[in-house]
Every structure is written in structure tokens, then in C-alpha cells.
Design an enzyme around this catalytic site. Structure first.
Site, PDB file in Angstrom:
ATOM      1  N   ASP A 103       0.285  -7.209   3.812  1.00  0.00           N
ATOM      2  CA  ASP A 103       1.073  -7.930   4.811  1.00  0.00           C
ATOM      3  C   ASP A 103       1.141  -7.199   6.135  1.00  0.00           C
ATOM      4  OD1 ASP A 103       1.865 -10.236   3.755  1.00  0.00           O
ATOM      5  OD2 ASP A 103       3.974  -9.691   3.527  1.00  0.00           O
ATOM      6  N   TYR A 114       1.290   0.787  -5.687  1.00  0.00           N
ATOM      7  CA  TYR A 114       1.963   0.788  -4.392  1.00  0.00           C
ATOM      8  C   TYR A 114       3.033   1.876  -4.398  1.00  0.00           C
ATOM      9  CZ  TYR A 114       0.051  -3.637  -2.603  1.00  0.00           C
ATOM     10  OH  TYR A 114      -0.775  -4.610  -2.111  1.00  0.00           O
TER      11      TYR A 114
END
Lengths: 249, 249
Positions: free
Chosen positions: A51, A109
Site C-alpha cells: 500500500d 511483515y
């Protein structure tokens, strides 16, 4: 031939990886650099749609070209044409059958929380300064984290607008690591839904603040109700950390 | 009352600490924030004149005011008025006799080398990417480092333009630490001449590349000849890391 590039980048200036008309993205910037080296515009595929504002310590991308450029020189050739917030760390040739997204076995992540009343200039745009948490609150977050491990339908941990059929993902681990004034939340899974990590982090922050009990997590997941999970934590704290492929050679 | 502020900052955007007409400096930016909190422009004294582009993990500054602002609230009040590349980390009241520069007993600087062919986007402007060095070259640097320890006249390790009478400084330690792709050069002394750390780093890089033998260092220092030392390493890798005051209370 299929070239595989290993990248890292600071996402702050970019509207995510994927090309969007009129917007600066990692993909378009990378395609510009590749065009400059290969003399022709080549479409690039990425391992993940990070993103806007999200960073990557490790990211992979592929493109096809018959032009042979030595893979030990390609990173330097591309880096001299890329802005300094993107770097190609390595490159190699992979079989044509390799698919940079489908062949991902799992990804990790990391979400970086600055657990301090005082901001850190070296972490501006690179960590999210949360409300200060003590050991007990971190303990609550760790107990809540256990509820996310395993195979679940995570459709309640997905931002609206994403249309996908299969919302089941398997979380391998979710660690909460204290590192001085930082709290590192590391999560690995076979895949992630849109904004899934950031919603999990927002939910863990709700647990730390006592709005959600650790024991409620399985029920919230099973409800598949987005409104029962926490807010989406800001992009600036999120890093794609590690990408692991299935054996392919 | 004399307020003592502990700061950290990224020096990239600033022409060093000290006020210069028409230029953006840490001192002028800090004085603006203090004026906004205290309602009057107050002169600020800094512990060191860091150069353009040099960073500080720890820096101290003082100013005098009779207006009582609680020292636990002052950092947040100032930070809300400062740009995000400067932070006030703590504040306290010190005796009027305290002098933020004269009362420094010793300071530690760190110079960050990125020892890799491949750049790191997270370290752009925050480390100097040198030519790649192997273990043997780092060993040469460590041997050369020993020559700097102790009390010496460092006038050969000072940039032209600085007019000072006493050019003798005592180096407490000079460590060369491998940390993944980074090499951290940590040097502590009772004081530093203008550009002294950066010239020492430039000289150590010459040692790594074989242009200077480790055994030549004492002779180069004793020659007091700037032209025999190495180049001035770039500002971007330099951090004021720690400032230690004489006991004053």
C-alpha cells in the site's frame, strides 16, 4: 529469460507498488529504470501489492527480456537510474515457469511501534508512535496474538473494496518483540488480505488499551465482522520484511 | 533559571547547529520553538557546533528564562512546534553556573559506513557508502586506530579556517565495530577540532585502501601537516552520539 530482482524501498513517497494512472508508484519507477537499461518498456510483476506509504526491506519483482545483462552488474545499473529510496539488492535468472506471486510460500511483515511519549526524528515516517504501553499491556497483546495463529477465515480483518473469493489464510507466527523504545510486531502467513496486518495491529492496540480482552480474539475472527476488529493502523509503521518462495529449481 | 534540553536531530536539511544569517540551522529553528512557548526570543547555547548535514543522537542546549514551565511538559510543548527531524527528548533545570560547552567532559561521535556495493534506501543521507572492505582491511583500520588514542596535537586533523590556540585533544577510545553491512567508527575525546572526526575517518579509509600504513599514523599526527592526513569524509555519516558532562550538582 525471466529476471528476478530483490528490492528494498522506503514507501513514503509512493502510492504503493502497483501502477496507477497519474500517480508515483514503485512499479512505474522501476519500469522507467528497466526501460533505461534494456532500451524497451517491459512490464514488471511484483510479489505483493504493498500500500501507499508501506516500506519493504525485501521485495521481489520479475520481468522478461531476451537481452542478456550480467546479473552481478544489473543491480548497480538499475540503482544508478533509480531514486535513492529504492534499491535493487540482487538479481538472478529464474525458470520461465516461476511466478513471483503464486510461488510465494509465506511472507513476513514487521510493524514498528515507537513506544515512547517522545518522538524520534530518525523514525519519522518509519514507525507509528503509539500510546505508551507497559509490560503488562505488552503481555496482554502477546496473549491476544496467540488467537491469530493458524488457519482462519480472516474476512473480518480485511478492508472494504477488496473482492476475493478465498479469505482463509494461515498465520505461522505473530511475535511481539521489545527492542528498546521500539515494539516490533512480526507476522508471517501464506498470504495476507487487503490491510490485514494493519487491522491486526490496530486490534492488538485495542487489546493493550483494554477495549478488547485477549480471549475475545477467536470470537472476533469467527464473527467475520470487520466492525468488531480494531482500526487500521497507519501505513508508516509497516514493512514487508521477508518473502519466502516454494522451491522452484 | 537555566533550562537544559536534550535533543536529537537529523542534520540533513540544516546548515549545522549555529545561527547563520539567511540559513536554516538547528539553533534558529529551536529558538523559534522556544519563542513560541515562552513568548519571547531567548538565545540558546549549544554543546557543540555540529556541521551542515551532521546528525545528533544526543545533543544538549541551554537557555535562561524566569518563566516556570514544568520540565516534564516542556519536551512535548516544544516538539509540537518543531519540525519532525528535531526532537527534544528531555529537559531539566540546571545551576546558573552550568555551561553547556565548557562543562563537557567528553563526547562520543559515531561515523557510519555502509560497507556494501549495494546502497540501502533506509540509510540514504544517514551513512557513507564506502568501497567494500574485507576483514583484513578492517584489521588494518583497527591497528591504525590505536595510533590516535591518547593526548596529541591534532592540528593536522583540522580543516583550514578554524582559528584556535590549543589544538591538543585527548582521544579516549576509537572503536571499529562491524554490524552486518555497517561499520561503526566510535570515537570519544575531551573535545574535537573542526572536522577532526571526519578527517580521522578519511585517514582510516586511506589505511583500508593501502595508501597509508597503520604504523605511519603517529608520524602523520606529529607532522601536524593537514596534507598528510586523509580526505574529509562526508558529513552524512557523522552522528554526535553521546555527551558527558563533568559533575555539576
Amino acid at each position: 529469460m525471466k529476471y528476478l530482482l530483490e528490492l528494498s524501498y522506503i514507501g513514503t513517497r509512493y502510492c504503493g507498488f502497483q501502477v496507477q494512472p497519474g500517480k508515483l508508484t514503485i512499479q512505474s519507477t522501476l519500469q522507467d529504470a528497466i526501460e533505461s537499461v534494456f532500451g524497451v518498456r517491459l512490464p514488471v510483476k511484483g510479489c505483493s501489492r504493498t500500500d501507499s506509504g508501506v516500506h519493504a526491506r525485501q521485495y521481489f519483482a520479475t520481468f522478461d527480456s531476451e537481452k542478456p545483462i550480467p546479473t552481478d552488474r544489473l543491480p548497480l545499473a538499475l540503482n544508478s537510474r533509480l531514486p535513492t529510496d529504492i534499491a535493487v539488492r540482487s538479481s538472478r535468472i529464474v525458470p520461465d515457469s516461476f511466478h513471483v506471486r503464486h510461488d510465494v510460500e509465506w511472507k513476513e511483515y514487521e510493524y514498528l511501534l515507537l513506544n515512547s511519549r517522545i518522538r524520534d526524528p530518525f523514525l519519522t515516517g518509519r514507525a507509528y508512535q503509539c500510546r505508551v504501553m507497559d509490560r503488562e499491556q505488552l503481555g496482554l497483546m502477546r496473549r491476544a496474538a496467540e488467537g491469530f495463529i493458524g488457519k482462519h477465515d480472516f474476512s473480518g480483518f480485511m478492508s472494504a473494496g477488496a473482492k476475493i473469493a478465498d479469505t482463509v489464510r494461515e498465520v505461522r507466527y505473530l511475535e511481539i518483540i521489545e527492542d528498546g523504545e521500539l515494539v516490533r510486531i512480526r507476522i508471517a502467513a501464506d498470504g495476507f488480505l487487503y490491510n490485514m496486518v494493519r487491522i491486526i495491529v490496530g486490534t492488538l492496540l485495542d487489546v493493550a488499551e483494554g477495549r478488547i480482552e485477549p480471549s475475545e480474539i477467536p470470537g472476533i475472527i469467527n464473527s467475520r465482522d470487520r466492525s468488531r476488529a480494531g482500526a487500521t493502523a497507519p501505513a508508516e509503521g509497516l514493512y514487508l520484511n521477508r518473502v519466502n518462495f516454494r522451491a522452484f529449481e
